[in-house]
Write a protein that holds these residues in place. Sequence first.
Motif, mmCIF file in Angstrom:
data_model
loop_
_atom_site.group_PDB
_atom_site.id
_atom_site.type_symbol
_atom_site.label_atom_id
_atom_site.label_comp_id
_atom_site.label_asym_id
_atom_site.label_seq_id
_atom_site.Cartn_x
_atom_site.Cartn_y
_atom_site.Cartn_z
ATOM 1 N N MET A 1 0.249 2.422 1.265
ATOM 2 C CA MET A 1 -0.556 1.381 0.642
ATOM 3 C C MET A 1 -0.313 0.056 1.335
ATOM 4 S SD MET A 1 -0.434 -0.026 -3.277
ATOM 5 C CE MET A 1 0.993 -1.012 -2.904
ATOM 6 N N SER A 2 -1.338 -0.758 1.446
ATOM 7 C CA SER A 2 -1.193 -2.057 2.079
ATOM 8 C C SER A 2 -0.261 -2.926 1.254
ATOM 9 C CB SER A 2 -2.585 -2.724 2.192
ATOM 10 O OG SER A 2 -2.434 -4.037 2.650
ATOM 11 N N LYS A 3 0.643 -3.647 1.905
ATOM 12 C CA LYS A 3 1.629 -4.473 1.208
ATOM 13 C C LYS A 3 1.343 -5.961 1.374
ATOM 14 C CE LYS A 3 5.299 -1.038 1.576
ATOM 15 N NZ LYS A 3 6.683 -0.758 2.009
ATOM 16 N N THR A 4 0.120 -6.310 1.757
ATOM 17 C CA THR A 4 -0.203 -7.711 1.967
ATOM 18 C C THR A 4 -0.261 -8.470 0.652
ATOM 19 O OG1 THR A 4 -2.547 -7.128 1.959
ATOM 20 C CG2 THR A 4 -1.457 -7.250 4.100
ATOM 21 N N LYS A 5 -0.644 -7.797 -0.439
ATOM 22 C CA LYS A 5 -0.689 -8.469 -1.741
ATOM 23 C C LYS A 5 -0.578 -7.445 -2.851
ATOM 24 C CE LYS A 5 -5.742 -8.522 -2.267
ATOM 25 N NZ LYS A 5 -5.807 -7.970 -3.617
ATOM 26 N N VAL A 6 -0.187 -7.922 -4.030
ATOM 27 C CA VAL A 6 -0.101 -7.048 -5.192
ATOM 28 C C VAL A 6 -1.503 -6.807 -5.728
ATOM 29 C CG1 VAL A 6 0.812 -6.817 -7.529
ATOM 30 C CG2 VAL A 6 2.189 -7.918 -5.756
ATOM 31 N N GLN A 7 -1.828 -5.566 -5.943
ATOM 32 C CA GLN A 7 -3.163 -5.222 -6.427
ATOM 33 C C GLN A 7 -3.281 -5.417 -7.930
ATOM 34 O OE1 GLN A 7 -3.932 -1.190 -5.236
ATOM 35 N NE2 GLN A 7 -4.342 -1.720 -3.096
ATOM 36 N N THR A 8 -4.457 -5.833 -8.339
ATOM 37 C CA THR A 8 -4.757 -5.886 -9.767
ATOM 38 C C THR A 8 -5.076 -4.470 -10.236
ATOM 39 O OG1 THR A 8 -7.123 -6.217 -9.429
ATOM 40 C CG2 THR A 8 -5.745 -8.196 -9.481
ATOM 41 N N VAL A 9 -5.105 -4.288 -11.549
ATOM 42 C CA VAL A 9 -5.446 -2.963 -12.081
ATOM 43 C C VAL A 9 -6.851 -2.572 -11.645
ATOM 44 C CG1 VAL A 9 -5.900 -1.654 -14.198
ATOM 45 C CG2 VAL A 9 -3.911 -3.160 -14.078
ATOM 46 N N GLU A 10 -7.775 -3.531 -11.676
ATOM 47 C CA GLU A 10 -9.151 -3.224 -11.264
ATOM 48 C C GLU A 10 -9.200 -2.792 -9.803
ATOM 49 O OE1 GLU A 10 -13.643 -5.186 -11.226
ATOM 50 O OE2 GLU A 10 -11.970 -6.226 -12.217
ATOM 51 N N GLU A 11 -8.418 -3.437 -8.949
ATOM 52 C CA GLU A 11 -8.383 -3.052 -7.535
ATOM 53 C C GLU A 11 -7.800 -1.648 -7.362
ATOM 54 O OE1 GLU A 11 -7.923 -7.394 -5.324
ATOM 55 O OE2 GLU A 11 -6.147 -6.342 -6.082
ATOM 56 N N LYS A 12 -6.769 -1.347 -8.161
ATOM 57 C CA LYS A 12 -6.183 -0.005 -8.097
ATOM 58 C C LYS A 12 -7.205 1.051 -8.511
ATOM 59 C CE LYS A 12 -1.421 -1.496 -9.057
ATOM 60 N NZ LYS A 12 -0.288 -1.425 -10.014
ATOM 61 N N LEU A 13 -7.946 0.756 -9.577
ATOM 62 C CA LEU A 13 -8.962 1.688 -10.055
ATOM 63 C C LEU A 13 -10.082 1.857 -9.022
ATOM 64 C CD1 LEU A 13 -9.175 0.474 -13.759
ATOM 65 C CD2 LEU A 13 -8.336 2.700 -13.004
ATOM 66 N N THR A 14 -10.469 0.734 -8.406
ATOM 67 C CA THR A 14 -11.525 0.793 -7.384
ATOM 68 C C THR A 14 -11.079 1.623 -6.186
ATOM 69 O OG1 THR A 14 -12.340 -1.392 -8.055
ATOM 70 C CG2 THR A 14 -13.002 -0.586 -5.870
ATOM 71 N N ASN A 15 -9.842 1.420 -5.764
ATOM 72 C CA ASN A 15 -9.312 2.170 -4.620
ATOM 73 C C ASN A 15 -9.187 3.658 -4.946
ATOM 74 O OD1 ASN A 15 -9.104 -0.044 -2.913
ATOM 75 N ND2 ASN A 15 -7.059 -0.576 -3.653
ATOM 76 N N LEU A 16 -8.800 3.946 -6.185
ATOM 77 C CA LEU A 16 -8.718 5.347 -6.600
ATOM 78 C C LEU A 16 -10.104 5.997 -6.608
ATOM 79 C CD1 LEU A 16 -6.135 5.459 -9.536
ATOM 80 C CD2 LEU A 16 -6.100 6.881 -7.481
ATOM 81 N N TYR A 17 -11.088 5.270 -7.141
ATOM 82 C CA TYR A 17 -12.430 5.851 -7.185
ATOM 83 C C TYR A 17 -13.017 5.999 -5.788
ATOM 84 C CZ TYR A 17 -17.049 7.111 -8.743
ATOM 85 O OH TYR A 17 -18.206 7.818 -8.951
ATOM 86 N N LYS A 18 -12.716 5.053 -4.908
ATOM 87 C CA LYS A 18 -13.206 5.154 -3.527
ATOM 88 C C LYS A 18 -12.621 6.401 -2.858
ATOM 89 C CE LYS A 18 -13.777 2.608 0.790
ATOM 90 N NZ LYS A 18 -13.533 1.334 1.512
ATOM 91 N N LEU A 19 -11.339 6.640 -3.111
ATOM 92 C CA LEU A 19 -10.699 7.835 -2.555
ATOM 93 C C LEU A 19 -11.372 9.094 -3.102
ATOM 94 C CD1 LEU A 19 -8.481 9.187 -0.896
ATOM 95 C CD2 LEU A 19 -6.941 8.927 -2.853
ATOM 96 N N GLN A 20 -11.670 9.090 -4.402
ATOM 97 C CA GLN A 20 -12.353 10.241 -5.006
ATOM 98 C C GLN A 20 -13.754 10.414 -4.422
ATOM 99 O OE1 GLN A 20 -11.333 12.643 -7.682
ATOM 100 N NE2 GLN A 20 -12.964 13.433 -6.391
ATOM 101 N N TYR A 21 -14.451 9.313 -4.231
ATOM 102 C CA TYR A 21 -15.814 9.341 -3.695
ATOM 103 C C TYR A 21 -15.843 9.975 -2.307
ATOM 104 C CZ TYR A 21 -20.316 7.444 -2.067
ATOM 105 O OH TYR A 21 -21.578 7.288 -1.557
ATOM 106 N N LEU A 22 -14.918 9.567 -1.456
ATOM 107 C CA LEU A 22 -14.846 10.118 -0.091
ATOM 108 C C LEU A 22 -14.397 11.577 -0.116
ATOM 109 C CD1 LEU A 22 -13.146 7.035 1.619
ATOM 110 C CD2 LEU A 22 -15.516 7.788 1.941
ATOM 111 N N THR A 23 -13.419 11.876 -0.963
ATOM 112 C CA THR A 23 -12.901 13.246 -1.052
ATOM 113 C C THR A 23 -13.969 14.200 -1.568
ATOM 114 O OG1 THR A 23 -10.683 12.367 -1.505
ATOM 115 C CG2 THR A 23 -11.055 14.676 -2.007
#
Length: 275
Positions: free
Chosen positions: A1-23
């Motif tokens: 995971m990128s360590k440039t900044k702490v993710q918000t919950v919404e960003e975590k959810l978006t990243n999870l859904y993006k991973l699901q979308y591609l998968t």
Amino acid sequence: MSKTKVQTVEEKLTNLYKLQYLTSQLDEINTLKGELPMEVSDLEDEIEGLKKRIVKMEENIKEVEHEVSRHQSNIKESIELIERYKKQLDNVQNNREFEALTKELEYQNLEIQLSEKKIREANDRKNTKNQTLEEAKARLSLKNKDLESKKTELQEIIEKTENKEDALMKKKLRAEKNVEERLLLSFDKIRERTKNGLAVVTIVRGTCGGCYNAVPPQIQIEIAQKKEIIACENCGRVIVADDVATSVDKIDRSESPEEQERRRQMIMANDDMDD
């Protein structure tokens, strides 16, 4: 995971859904291939086994032919001996010689009868083996045609999807880097135990988009607030708000399921052109 900044919950959810979308898109490609890769492999193994069996049968037939040839040689030898003994009978000096030659003649005649019987039996075995051999060759021919057909079908799918699959794999690897390790592990575990490969879903008509069990109204409100990552109480899938999913797949959840599917296909087709 990128360590440039702490993710918000919404960003975590978006990243999870993006991973699901591609998968999910990669899953669709694998579904398109279906069982073909395994079928091709199984056919190749079966054909190799048939080839070995045919070689073995041909060797057995040659052995039977050698056996027939050996008995034919024995018959020829016995006939020559019989001719010699008959000539000797014309020159016998006493009864003992006559009886000895007579026994030899009887013995050689019996040898001929035995060899003729062995030849008939061997020819029967040869005919049976030849029939089995022809059946195996016919089966091999059919399997080879089936293999070529499946290879061609698989190759066409690979050629059609290869570029897209490579592009999706690269995007998926980049997406994985944006997901926390613990969430990524959970994502993989959920996918392993589900038939449809969905680890992250939306709410569909008040139900979990994975198992279709009802999601309580209060939980729906909390999901929409995006203050924490919430999993389905029944199946354990992560549930994201509609706007989170739409920000990734551009699908308007207010539309009918049919319209959503049509739009999804259009978006995927455009993605193919971009790739």
